[in-house]
Structures are given as C-alpha cells and as structure tokens.
Design an enzyme around this catalytic site. Structure first.
Site, PDB file in Angstrom:
ATOM      1  N   HIS A   1       1.016  -1.386   0.055  1.00 58.49           N
ATOM      2  CA  HIS A   1       0.067  -0.076   0.071  1.00 58.49           C
ATOM      3  C   HIS A   1       0.688   1.074  -0.157  1.00 58.49           C
ATOM      4  O   HIS A   1       2.069   1.304   0.246  1.00 58.49           O
ATOM      5  CB  HIS A   1      -0.945   0.227   1.159  1.00 58.49           C
ATOM      6  CG  HIS A   1      -0.440   0.197   2.551  1.00 58.49           C
ATOM      7  ND1 HIS A   1      -1.193   0.468   3.463  1.00 58.49           N
ATOM      8  CD2 HIS A   1       0.958   0.001   2.892  1.00 58.49           C
ATOM      9  CE1 HIS A   1      -0.357   0.233   4.548  1.00 58.49           C
ATOM     10  NE2 HIS A   1       0.978   0.230   4.328  1.00 58.49           N
TER      11      HIS A   1
ATOM     12  N   CYS B   1       6.036   6.176   4.615  1.00 60.65           N
ATOM     13  CA  CYS B   1       4.844   5.280   4.051  1.00 60.65           C
ATOM     14  C   CYS B   1       4.150   6.123   2.686  1.00 60.65           C
ATOM     15  O   CYS B   1       3.330   5.530   2.086  1.00 60.65           O
ATOM     16  CB  CYS B   1       3.922   5.266   5.076  1.00 60.65           C
ATOM     17  SG  CYS B   1       4.285   4.399   6.225  1.00 60.65           S
TER      18      CYS B   1
ATOM     19  N   HIS C   1       4.923   0.093  -0.099  1.00 58.52           N
ATOM     20  CA  HIS C   1       5.506  -0.833   0.307  1.00 58.52           C
ATOM     21  C   HIS C   1       4.838  -2.055   1.125  1.00 58.52           C
ATOM     22  O   HIS C   1       3.514  -1.902   0.799  1.00 58.52           O
ATOM     23  CB  HIS C   1       6.201  -0.240   1.622  1.00 58.52           C
ATOM     24  CG  HIS C   1       5.369   0.463   2.569  1.00 58.52           C
ATOM     25  ND1 HIS C   1       4.837   1.633   2.468  1.00 58.52           N
ATOM     26  CD2 HIS C   1       4.794  -0.031   3.700  1.00 58.52           C
ATOM     27  CE1 HIS C   1       3.884   1.975   3.502  1.00 58.52           C
ATOM     28  NE2 HIS C   1       3.995   0.990   4.144  1.00 58.52           N
TER      29      HIS C   1
ATOM     30  N   HIS D   1       3.358  -5.404   3.590  1.00 61.75           N
ATOM     31  CA  HIS D   1       3.170  -6.057   4.942  1.00 61.75           C
ATOM     32  C   HIS D   1       2.527  -7.297   4.959  1.00 61.75           C
ATOM     33  O   HIS D   1       2.091  -7.714   3.756  1.00 61.75           O
ATOM     34  CB  HIS D   1       2.387  -5.242   5.833  1.00 61.75           C
ATOM     35  CG  HIS D   1       2.687  -3.714   6.037  1.00 61.75           C
ATOM     36  ND1 HIS D   1       3.737  -3.447   6.880  1.00 61.75           N
ATOM     37  CD2 HIS D   1       2.252  -2.365   5.683  1.00 61.75           C
ATOM     38  CE1 HIS D   1       3.602  -2.188   6.893  1.00 61.75           C
ATOM     39  NE2 HIS D   1       3.009  -1.477   6.074  1.00 61.75           N
TER      40      HIS D   1
ATOM     41  N   ASP E   1      -4.980 -10.481  -0.719  1.00 60.25           N
ATOM     42  CA  ASP E   1      -3.872 -11.115  -0.939  1.00 60.25           C
ATOM     43  C   ASP E   1      -2.892 -11.122  -2.021  1.00 60.25           C
ATOM     44  O   ASP E   1      -3.594 -11.050  -3.082  1.00 60.25           O
ATOM     45  CB  ASP E   1      -3.859 -12.661  -0.680  1.00 60.25           C
ATOM     46  CG  ASP E   1      -2.537 -13.434  -0.238  1.00 60.25           C
ATOM     47  OD1 ASP E   1      -1.894 -12.900   0.465  1.00 60.25           O
ATOM     48  OD2 ASP E   1      -2.471 -14.443  -0.711  1.00 60.25           O
ATOM     49  N   HIS E   2      -1.760 -10.316  -1.900  1.00 64.71           N
ATOM     50  CA  HIS E   2      -0.892 -10.233  -2.973  1.00 64.71           C
ATOM     51  C   HIS E   2      -1.482  -9.179  -3.910  1.00 64.71           C
ATOM     52  O   HIS E   2      -1.524  -9.210  -5.170  1.00 64.71           O
ATOM     53  CB  HIS E   2      -0.520 -11.463  -3.896  1.00 64.71           C
ATOM     54  CG  HIS E   2       0.535 -12.456  -3.231  1.00 64.71           C
ATOM     55  ND1 HIS E   2      -0.077 -13.084  -2.051  1.00 64.71           N
ATOM     56  CD2 HIS E   2       1.823 -12.639  -3.395  1.00 64.71           C
ATOM     57  CE1 HIS E   2       1.094 -13.944  -1.571  1.00 64.71           C
ATOM     58  NE2 HIS E   2       2.122 -13.610  -2.379  1.00 64.71           N
TER      59      HIS E   2
ATOM     60  N   GLU F   1      -0.584  -4.964  11.372  1.00 62.99           N
ATOM     61  CA  GLU F   1       0.337  -4.467  10.100  1.00 62.99           C
ATOM     62  C   GLU F   1       1.803  -4.936  10.378  1.00 62.99           C
ATOM     63  O   GLU F   1       2.319  -5.308   9.193  1.00 62.99           O
ATOM     64  CB  GLU F   1       0.252  -3.026   9.876  1.00 62.99           C
ATOM     65  CG  GLU F   1       0.804  -2.414   8.833  1.00 62.99           C
ATOM     66  CD  GLU F   1       0.522  -0.962   8.717  1.00 62.99           C
ATOM     67  OE1 GLU F   1      -0.292  -0.621   7.951  1.00 62.99           O
ATOM     68  OE2 GLU F   1       1.465  -0.238   9.341  1.00 62.99           O
TER      69      GLU F   1
END
Length: 302
Positions: free
Chosen positions: A162, A181, A187, A189, A227-228, A274
């Site tokens: 994100h 951020c 980046h 998580h 996801d991904h 996170e």
C-alpha cells in the site's frame, strides 16, 4: 478517603496460564454418516484429532496483607484438580458428562463449549472474571460467565502493498503526514487478521456458529481479494480511501458484518496487525469492555 497501606484492599486482576493435550471428534449420533461429514468435514473422521490447548484464567480480587489476590499455589492446585488433571491426554467426548452425546443434554466439545464448562467447574473455587482457551494459534474462544454467550476468534493472514497518501495533497504534504509511507512506489506488509464473533453456544453442536462457514467468509471476502495486491490499485474501496491499518480494519468489518449475521453470529471485533509494532482494532458492536473491563482487558492482553 485514605488509601490502604501498600495497596492493600485495592482491586487487581491476575492471570494464570495452564496447558493440556486432548483429542475430540465432532460427531452427532442423531445424524447420518453423510450428514456428519457434510456438517463437520474432517473433524468428523474417527477416531478424532488432537490439540495442545492453552488456557488463560483471569481472576480478580483485593490485595491481601501479603500483597496477593490469591496464593498461586492454591490457583495452580484448583486448575490442575478441576481441569488439566482431568483433561490432559484424554478424549474430550468421554472425559466429562457434559460431552456425553448419548444423552440429550450432551454437546460437542468445541473450543467455545469447552471453555464454558471449564468456567462452570472452576468458578466455585476461583474468583473468575474471564477465560480464554486456545485450541491453536489461529483459533480461540473467550468466555466471561455470561450464560451461553461466548466469543470465538479466528486468525488468518494476507500479504499486500500500500501507499499512504491523499490524492488532493502534494508529495511534500503527504510526506509531512505519512512519512516514508507516502513514497510513490509503496511498501508491503504481512498482515495478521483476527476476526472475533459473538453468539450463543448451541446446546447440541457446542458452536457459536458454523466454524467452516466463518472461515470461508473470511477467506472469500478478505484473504482472496486482498492477498498479493497493491491495495490502492487492486481493491476498489482504496482507490479513494487511504489504506491505513485503521481503514483496512474498518473495511474488513464492513464487509463481514452482514454475512456473519447470516450464519447466526455477530461480528464483535476485527484486529489487523500490520507489523510487530502496529495494529488497529475496530469494534462492530458496543465493546464489551463496558460490561466487564478488567475481564476483557486482561484476556485480550494475554
């Protein structure tokens, strides 16, 4: 009002951890083999399966002259004699009469049913305020002594990237708010998601809700679409909504509330971790902290 010397007479919550290894099987004699298999999946397979259970016992009281709520030797003895000594290396369906399924009042030894029966057996001996029973690292139940009501939590995870930035602001302005951020390429998580539901334990199945159905909802509505992904670009909700941990947790709660009601429970809370240092919690109903603050705070911190 004069404070008691050295804190004597003041209230305190203490916790004690205990472990036991047991097996169980989800099988109702009034159902056919096919119906049991359809309802309980692999959990219906004979002769059953086992878990390393972890029990967290929270107790409250005033400090005595020795600076204790309770003598820990007495606590250990009560837990061992009433619970772990009776359940360790046992088949739960046969360990206690509450789980005797040949009787009409017997129920399956699910995590939530088990923690409730443990409360009933411990409460005459210890000043309980809350119990938490871990079946595994990804499934646990909380009980606060409120009739048939219990809390069931499942944990899952997804990996996503994100970027934290508001589109109407300049890069410099975003960096002033979000720091690193806000960097343009984002980046990632490895997120942990805890979904807690509340409901009445069914007197026969021992379940707050269909666990397999709950897991499917979380997989279908959270893990699969998140996801991904690059959340800002791949999840429509976050095209115009900054995907902070708080906003992600809120969106997950919004996605799950109605479907969880449809399977017979209430979404209580979503917790999104996170990183080891950052997490956000969103309550989907009035926090039960108002009812028993010491109880739930002690359990949630354990």
């Amino acid at each position: 009002m004069t404070e008691a010397p050295h804190g004597r007479g003041r209230g305190c919550v203490i916790t004690r951890r205990a472990c036991f290894s047991s097996s169980h099987r989800y099988w109702l004699p009034e159902l056919s083999a096919d119906d049991n298999a359809a309802r309980f999946g692999p959990c219906a397979i004979a002769p059953g399966h086992g878990h390393n259970y972890e029990l967290i016992v929270s107790m409250a009281g005033a400090l005595d002259a020795d600076g204790m709520v309770l003598n820990l030797s007495d606590v250990k003895h009560a837990i061992r004699s009433e619970v772990t000594g009776q359940l360790d290396f046992r088949f739960l369906n046969e360990a206690w009469p509450e789980f005797d399924l040949s009787q009409p009042q017997g129920c399956l030894p699910t995590t939530e049913a088990l923690v409730r029966v443990i409360w009933q057996r411990l409460s005459p001996h210890l000043p309980l305020v809350a119990l938490r029973l871990h079946e595994s690292q990804t499934l646990w139940a909380d009980y606060l002594g409120q009739g048939m009501d219990a809390y069931l939590t499942i944990r899952t995870h997804f990996a996503a990237a994100h970027r934290l930035a508001r589109p109407e602001l300049s890069q410099e302005e975003n960096e002033a708010i979000y720091g690193k951020c806000a960097r343009p390429h984002g980046h990632g998580h490895n997120y942990l998601v805890d979904v807690t539901v509340r409901g009445a334990i069914d007197a026969r199945t021992g379940m707050v809700c269909d666990l397999a159905a709950l897991q499917r909802l979380v997989d279908d509505l959270v893990v699969e679409p998140f996801d991904h992904t690059f959340l800002n670009k791949d999840v429509p909700h976050f095209v115009d909504c900054v995907p902070t941990a708080e906003n992600i947790a809120l969106h997950i709660a919004d996605q799950l509330s109605a479907p969880i009601r449809a399977i017979g429970a209430q979404l209580h809370k979503v917790r999104l971790q996170e990183s080891p240092n950052n997490a956000a919690e969103v309550y989907a109903e009035v926090p039960q902290l108002e009812m028993q603050p010491a109880a739930l705070e002690a359990v949630m911190a354990s």
